[in-house]
Motif scaffolding. Structure first.
Motif, mmCIF file in Angstrom:
data_model
loop_
_atom_site.group_PDB
_atom_site.id
_atom_site.type_symbol
_atom_site.label_atom_id
_atom_site.label_comp_id
_atom_site.label_asym_id
_atom_site.label_seq_id
_atom_site.Cartn_x
_atom_site.Cartn_y
_atom_site.Cartn_z
ATOM 1 N N LEU A 95 0.193 -0.946 -0.214
ATOM 2 C CA LEU A 95 0.144 -0.003 0.009
ATOM 3 C C LEU A 95 0.755 1.082 -0.474
ATOM 4 C CD1 LEU A 95 -3.216 -0.899 2.406
ATOM 5 C CD2 LEU A 95 -3.107 -0.964 0.257
ATOM 6 N N ARG A 96 1.898 1.613 1.115
ATOM 7 C CA ARG A 96 2.735 2.344 0.723
ATOM 8 C C ARG A 96 3.067 2.110 -0.762
ATOM 9 N NH1 ARG A 96 4.108 4.826 5.212
ATOM 10 N NH2 ARG A 96 5.782 5.703 4.581
ATOM 11 N N LEU A 97 3.985 1.619 -1.876
ATOM 12 C CA LEU A 97 4.691 1.593 -3.161
ATOM 13 C C LEU A 97 3.604 2.409 -3.477
ATOM 14 C CD1 LEU A 97 6.711 -1.568 -3.179
ATOM 15 C CD2 LEU A 97 7.527 0.508 -3.008
ATOM 16 N N ALA B 53 12.994 -1.093 -3.908
ATOM 17 C CA ALA B 53 14.285 -1.731 -3.849
ATOM 18 C C ALA B 53 14.973 -1.227 -5.271
ATOM 19 C CB ALA B 53 15.026 -2.741 -3.422
ATOM 20 N N THR B 54 13.946 -2.558 -5.749
ATOM 21 C CA THR B 54 14.005 -2.993 -7.087
ATOM 22 C C THR B 54 13.103 -3.066 -8.458
ATOM 23 O OG1 THR B 54 13.946 -5.014 -7.177
ATOM 24 C CG2 THR B 54 16.062 -3.788 -6.245
ATOM 25 N N GLY B 55 13.425 -2.876 -9.190
ATOM 26 C CA GLY B 55 12.021 -2.676 -9.847
ATOM 27 C C GLY B 55 11.261 -2.018 -10.786
ATOM 28 N N VAL B 56 10.335 -2.280 -11.766
ATOM 29 C CA VAL B 56 9.350 -0.886 -11.830
ATOM 30 C C VAL B 56 7.966 -0.439 -11.334
ATOM 31 C CG1 VAL B 56 8.632 0.213 -13.822
ATOM 32 C CG2 VAL B 56 10.832 -0.622 -13.812
ATOM 33 N N VAL B 57 7.739 0.323 -10.902
ATOM 34 C CA VAL B 57 6.013 0.373 -10.369
ATOM 35 C C VAL B 57 5.699 1.770 -11.867
ATOM 36 C CG1 VAL B 57 4.608 2.344 -8.717
ATOM 37 C CG2 VAL B 57 6.323 0.598 -8.681
ATOM 38 N N LEU C 41 8.999 6.954 -10.766
ATOM 39 C CA LEU C 41 10.323 6.719 -9.988
ATOM 40 C C LEU C 41 10.773 8.091 -10.213
ATOM 41 C CD1 LEU C 41 12.630 5.411 -8.518
ATOM 42 C CD2 LEU C 41 14.040 5.243 -10.876
ATOM 43 N N GLY C 42 10.824 9.342 -9.291
ATOM 44 C CA GLY C 42 11.130 10.609 -9.198
ATOM 45 C C GLY C 42 10.267 11.923 -9.524
#
Length: 233
Positions: free
Chosen positions: A47-49, A57-61, A69-70
């Motif tokens: 949920l926080r992601l 830490a790794t991977g793509v959302v 990212l960013g």
């Protein structure tokens, strides 16, 4: 199926320990997705992601087709997160529920109308509760006021972490109705963690089971009134 969120090879670590490991997950817009599983299974971390409060830490959302990212801070305006132990400002109920709208520049009339609507949605009479101090609320009322504050924002995404914990049956039913209303009236996408499996089955289109940070199972539920389910791919 259109995707609101796409996670690919996402992991999260705390103190070097992997707490979340998701090869792929797709969540559709307008869906209500449940997260089930034991404590420590990764529900709150996921949920926080999704709330853009953490980066993996790794991977793509991806959110609405673009990597996050960013861009997390900018995207938080579209997503509202309800933590396991919500807290209130040391103000009146009306000021608490309307605070987010005030920060966003809403007018006084709009704030009043949205506050009253949100309080009614969680079963709190605006005439009685809006003037009350935060000190005058029971534990269950604090939780419902905190939920009303999030409903008043009418976010694109609402992420709820154990929203019915410590609520009685009637209050849990009010939360269920408020969840459906958010989707039906405003197109809100919801992801909800919980231990009450019967409640999750009644409210969610689909349910993901997390265990030791991984997705153990995905299943349809009986809660499909409208909209598309989240899915594990």
């Amino acid at each position: 199926m259109d995707a609101l969120y796409e996670l690919e090879n996402v992991t999260q670590r705390y103190d070097g320990r992997v707490v979340l490991d998701i090869p792929r997950l797709v969540i559709a817009p307008g869906s209500i997705t449940g997260l089930a599983g034991p404590n420590g299974g990764g529900k709150s971390t996921l949920l926080r992601l999704l709330a853009f409060l953490e980066s993996p830490a790794t991977g793509v959302v991806r959110y609405r087709g673009k990597p996050t990212l960013g861009r997390e801070f900018a995207l938080r305006g579209e997503v509202t997160y309800f933590p396991q132990e919500p807290y209130l400002l040391k103000r009146s109920v009306r000021a608490n529920v309307g605070y987010g709208l005030l920060v966003r520049g809403a007018g006084a009339k709009d704030i009043r109308e949205r506050v009253d609507t949100a309080l009614a949605a969680v079963g709190l009479d605006p005439g009685r509760f809006a003037p009350r101090s935060w000190r005058q609320l029971s534990g269950g009322e604090v939780k419902r006021v905190a939920l009303a504050a999030r409903l008043a924002l009418r976010p694109r995404v609402l992420l709820l972490d154990e929203p019915t914990a410590n609520l009685d049956k009637d209050s849990a039913e009010l939360v269920r109705r408020a969840v459906f209303a958010a989707r039906e009236e405003h197109g809100t996408t919801l992801v909800i963690s919980g231990h009450d499996q019967r409640w999750l089955d009644a409210v969610c289109d689909s349910k993901l089971k997390l265990r030791e940070g991984g997705l153990a199972m995905s299943e349809a539920t009986q809660g499909r009134e409208t909209g598309k389910p989240g899915r594990m791919a």
